[in-house]
Scaffold this active site. Structure first.
Site, PDB file in Angstrom:
ATOM      1  N   GLY A 245      -4.762  -3.845   6.128  1.00 19.94           N
ATOM      2  CA  GLY A 245      -3.586  -3.642   7.455  1.00 19.94           C
ATOM      3  C   GLY A 245      -3.761  -2.568   7.801  1.00 19.94           C
ATOM      4  O   GLY A 245      -4.242  -1.385   7.570  1.00 19.94           O
TER       5      GLY A 245
ATOM      6  N   LYS B 178     -10.452  -6.406   8.360  1.00 18.29           N
ATOM      7  CA  LYS B 178      -9.395  -6.075   9.287  1.00 18.29           C
ATOM      8  C   LYS B 178     -10.018  -6.228  10.769  1.00 18.29           C
ATOM      9  O   LYS B 178     -11.332  -5.780  11.181  1.00 18.29           O
ATOM     10  CB  LYS B 178      -9.151  -4.272   9.255  1.00 18.29           C
ATOM     11  CG  LYS B 178      -8.221  -3.725   8.585  1.00 18.29           C
ATOM     12  CD  LYS B 178      -8.389  -2.412   8.598  1.00 18.29           C
ATOM     13  CE  LYS B 178      -7.700  -1.964   6.891  1.00 18.29           C
ATOM     14  NZ  LYS B 178      -7.703   0.027   7.195  1.00 18.29           N
TER      15      LYS B 178
ATOM     16  N   ASP C 154      -7.491   3.257  -2.386  1.00 15.28           N
ATOM     17  CA  ASP C 154      -7.818   3.245  -1.625  1.00 15.28           C
ATOM     18  C   ASP C 154      -8.368   5.028  -0.809  1.00 15.28           C
ATOM     19  O   ASP C 154      -6.903   5.572  -1.444  1.00 15.28           O
ATOM     20  CB  ASP C 154      -7.697   2.722  -0.172  1.00 15.28           C
ATOM     21  CG  ASP C 154      -8.225   3.043   0.966  1.00 15.28           C
ATOM     22  OD1 ASP C 154      -8.979   3.481   0.518  1.00 15.28           O
ATOM     23  OD2 ASP C 154      -7.556   2.809   1.851  1.00 15.28           O
TER      24      ASP C 154
ATOM     25  N   LYS D 135      -1.725  -0.951  -4.004  1.00 13.63           N
ATOM     26  CA  LYS D 135      -2.523   0.032  -4.272  1.00 13.63           C
ATOM     27  C   LYS D 135      -1.976   1.108  -3.834  1.00 13.63           C
ATOM     28  O   LYS D 135      -1.401   1.436  -2.965  1.00 13.63           O
ATOM     29  CB  LYS D 135      -3.044  -1.211  -2.491  1.00 13.63           C
ATOM     30  CG  LYS D 135      -4.165   0.057  -1.665  1.00 13.63           C
ATOM     31  CD  LYS D 135      -4.511  -0.189  -0.436  1.00 13.63           C
ATOM     32  CE  LYS D 135      -5.175   0.262   0.731  1.00 13.63           C
ATOM     33  NZ  LYS D 135      -5.681  -0.512   2.010  1.00 13.63           N
TER      34      LYS D 135
ATOM     35  N   ASP E 109     -13.822  -0.690   3.304  1.00 16.14           N
ATOM     36  CA  ASP E 109     -13.222  -0.742   4.825  1.00 16.14           C
ATOM     37  C   ASP E 109     -13.651  -0.496   5.869  1.00 16.14           C
ATOM     38  O   ASP E 109     -14.291  -0.909   6.626  1.00 16.14           O
ATOM     39  CB  ASP E 109     -11.746  -0.334   3.875  1.00 16.14           C
ATOM     40  CG  ASP E 109     -10.876   0.025   5.245  1.00 16.14           C
ATOM     41  OD1 ASP E 109     -11.012  -0.710   6.403  1.00 16.14           O
ATOM     42  OD2 ASP E 109      -9.156   0.186   5.295  1.00 16.14           O
TER      43      ASP E 109
ATOM     44  N   LYS F 166      -2.540   5.394  -2.297  1.00 16.93           N
ATOM     45  CA  LYS F 166      -4.356   6.117  -1.634  1.00 16.93           C
ATOM     46  C   LYS F 166      -4.365   7.351  -2.500  1.00 16.93           C
ATOM     47  O   LYS F 166      -3.592   8.386  -3.656  1.00 16.93           O
ATOM     48  CB  LYS F 166      -3.618   7.254  -0.570  1.00 16.93           C
ATOM     49  CG  LYS F 166      -3.345   5.875   0.527  1.00 16.93           C
ATOM     50  CD  LYS F 166      -4.890   4.535   1.598  1.00 16.93           C
ATOM     51  CE  LYS F 166      -4.689   4.547   2.017  1.00 16.93           C
ATOM     52  NZ  LYS F 166      -4.868   3.748   3.089  1.00 16.93           N
TER      53      LYS F 166
ATOM     54  N   GLU G 280     -11.907   0.978  -2.811  1.00 21.95           N
ATOM     55  CA  GLU G 280     -12.087   1.212  -1.548  1.00 21.95           C
ATOM     56  C   GLU G 280     -12.273   2.310  -0.834  1.00 21.95           C
ATOM     57  O   GLU G 280     -11.865   3.142  -1.268  1.00 21.95           O
ATOM     58  CB  GLU G 280     -10.161   0.447  -1.241  1.00 21.95           C
ATOM     59  CG  GLU G 280     -10.521  -0.137   0.356  1.00 21.95           C
ATOM     60  CD  GLU G 280      -8.659  -0.266   1.249  1.00 21.95           C
ATOM     61  OE1 GLU G 280      -8.594  -0.433   0.330  1.00 21.95           O
ATOM     62  OE2 GLU G 280      -8.923  -0.382   2.227  1.00 21.95           O
TER      63      GLU G 280
ATOM     64  N   SER H 121       0.773  -1.096   0.319  1.00 16.34           N
ATOM     65  CA  SER H 121      -0.088   0.797  -0.071  1.00 16.34           C
ATOM     66  C   SER H 121       0.483   1.577   0.123  1.00 16.34           C
ATOM     67  O   SER H 121       1.636   1.089   1.295  1.00 16.34           O
ATOM     68  CB  SER H 121      -0.878   0.154   0.907  1.00 16.34           C
ATOM     69  OG  SER H 121      -1.249   0.816   1.050  1.00 16.34           O
TER      70      SER H 121
HETATM   71  O1  SMG Z   1      -0.725  -1.352   7.210  1.00 15.81           O
HETATM   72  O2  SMG Z   1       0.581  -1.887   4.855  1.00 15.81           O
HETATM   73  C1  SMG Z   1      -0.354  -1.619   5.942  1.00 15.81           C
HETATM   74  C2  SMG Z   1      -1.190  -0.021   5.120  1.00 15.81           C
HETATM   75  C3  SMG Z   1      -2.356  -0.516   4.669  1.00 15.81           C
HETATM   76  O3  SMG Z   1      -2.916   1.252   3.646  1.00 15.81           O
HETATM   77  C4  SMG Z   1      -3.229   0.614   4.898  1.00 15.81           C
HETATM   78  N1  SMG Z   1      -4.636   0.987   5.377  1.00 15.81           N
HETATM   79  O4  SMG Z   1      -7.614   2.388   4.779  1.00 15.81           O
HETATM   80  O5  SMG Z   1      -6.618   0.395   4.382  1.00 15.81           O
HETATM   81  C5  SMG Z   1      -6.439   1.722   4.540  1.00 15.81           C
HETATM   82  C6  SMG Z   1      -5.200   2.054   5.297  1.00 15.81           C
HETATM   83  C7  SMG Z   1      -5.626   2.290   7.108  1.00 15.81           C
HETATM   84  C8  SMG Z   1      -4.624   2.635   7.650  1.00 15.81           C
HETATM   85  S1  SMG Z   1      -3.748   4.067   6.687  1.00 15.81           S
HETATM   86  C9  SMG Z   1      -2.629   4.986   7.895  1.00 15.81           C
HETATM   87 MG    MG Z   2      -8.735   1.055   3.364  1.00 12.66          MG
END
Ligand code: SMG
Ligand code: MG
Length: 370
Positions: free
Chosen positions: A290, A262, A188, A161, A238, A163, A213, A135
């Site tokens: 995660g 999660k 995401d 992935k 999510d 953001k 996402e 991610s």
């Molecule tokens: O654990 O590699 C990881 C991060 C995965 O992008 C990730 N998590 O919304 O899915 C999500 C985000 C939440 C945490 S962002 C600080």
């Molecule tokens: Mg997410």
């Protein structure tokens, strides 16, 4: 089994690189670690909350308070036949899912050790390795993001992935697709948009994304259903799915076609397995999300991701994706085929390095019976 004592710790682990999302930028991973004792054994769990209530309503401080003053006292000295009973026992506290999940995870680890079995076996995991992806946060420029993607692909990650947020979306994803035409890619938004932004997602609909996402509000299954009806790309929820019944409702409404699981968000591994089952019964694939967990939470995620309906690569990268030095030994590593092995040892697997935990601890306290 009775939990006799619990040590809570707030830890702060510097990240190798800052991680920026639609809600902010993090330079360190904060977490509450739960260390539970019973029958001469020690079980570990992690509350992967953030320092600020930006992903959901919890923070490490709220988790500390709720664990110390309510959840741990309610569990200490109570005879447990199985970790699945923890959820019922903690139900009197509303929400605070991450706090509950950290405590429940420690009990799962304890119980698995007592039974001489791996967490994976206990949860019903069937895969000995799981497909994973990486991610990526928001970067200063698209070129920076492209370079980071190249780096992770070279390390062996097979799914990417990224953001997104208003102003960092269609053009960025289009450019990534141009540069990496065949890479499994997903985005995401962490709830950064409303239905009025539907054209943003329509513009992404022909970029061959695995999924989009959490584009809209975390409390909005209805508008997600409206958006999903306008897209071919599956929406994955999510933040919206905090209870197994949310998954059922979202699927029935057509709000998503994929679910991110999660355990932390859902209040524990028991609720996570139940959500997995709800989705499996309805033919909806899930994958493991995660929260930049330390090795402790990461190992539990791996065990969970080995269940049969985890059919898309998880946000389960190797320890060195985020940390110079993880809290567990051996660390989580990426296999050359882009997978990660699910530990076979008892409990969560690799041992926790207390000396390293000590170095990153910023607050600690024992909670005991009486
Ligand atoms: O654990 O590699 C990881 C991060 C995965 O992008 C990730 N998590 O919304 O899915 C999500 C985000 C939440 C945490 S962002 C600080
Ligand atoms: Mg997410």
């Amino acid at each position: 089994m009775k939990v006799e004592a619990v040590e809570l710790r707030i830890v702060r682990m510097p990240l190798r690189f800052p991680f920026e999302t639609s809600f902010g930028r993090e330079d360190a991973k904060h977490a509450v670690l739960v260390r539970a004792q019973a029958d001469g054994l020690v079980g570990w769990g992690e509350v992967p909350a953030m320092a600020a209530p930006l992903y959901n309503e919890e923070t490490v401080q709220t988790a500390w308070h709720v664990l110390r003053d309510f959840l741990v006292p309610a569990l200490l000295g109570v005879e447990l036949q199985h970790p699945r009973q923890v959820r019922e026992r903690l139900r009197f506290v509303r929400r605070h899912h991450m706090a509950k999940a950290g405590l429940e995870a420690a009990v799962w680890d304890l119980y698995a050790q007592q039974q001489g079995r791996s967490l994976r076996e206990l949860l019903g995991g069937v895969q000995d390795r799981v497909e994973v992806g990486v991610s990526l946060g928001i970067e200063a420029t698209v070129d920076d993001l492209v370079r980071r993607v190249e780096g992770f692909l070279a390390e062996g990650y097979r799914r990417v992935k990224v953001k997104i947020r208003p102003g960092w979306d269609v053009e960025v994803v289009r450019e990534l697709r141009r540069r990496f035409p065949d890479v499994p890619l997903q985005v995401d938004a962490n709830s950064a948009y409303t239905l009025e932004d539907a054209r943003v997602f329509e513009a992404m609909d022909d970029l061959g994304l695995l999924l989009i996402e959490q584009p809209l509000g975390e409390d909005d299954l209805v508008d997600h259903a409206k958006l999903q009806a306008r897209l071919r790309t599956p929406i994955c929820l999510d933040e919206s799915i905090v209870h197994p019944h949310d998954a059922r409702k979202a699927i029935e409404l057509g709000s998503c076609r994929v679910v991110n699981i999660k355990a932390a968000r859902l209040g524990g591994l028991t609720a996570a397995v139940e959500t997995h089952d709800v989705c499996a019964e309805r033919g909806v694939p899930v994958w493991c999300g995660g929260m930049l967990e330390t090795g402790i939470g990461r190992l539990a995620n791996l065990a969970l991701a080995s269940l049969p309906n985890f059919r898309l690569p998880g946000d389960l990268s190797a320890s060195d994706r985020y940390f110079e030095e993880d809290l567990i030994e051996p660390p989580v590593v990426l296999e050359p085929d882009g997978t990660i092995r699910v530990p076979e040892q008892v409990g969560i697997g690799p041992r926790v390095r207390l000396d390293r935990v000590d170095r990153v601890t910023v607050r600690r306290e024992w909670v005991r019976v009486g």
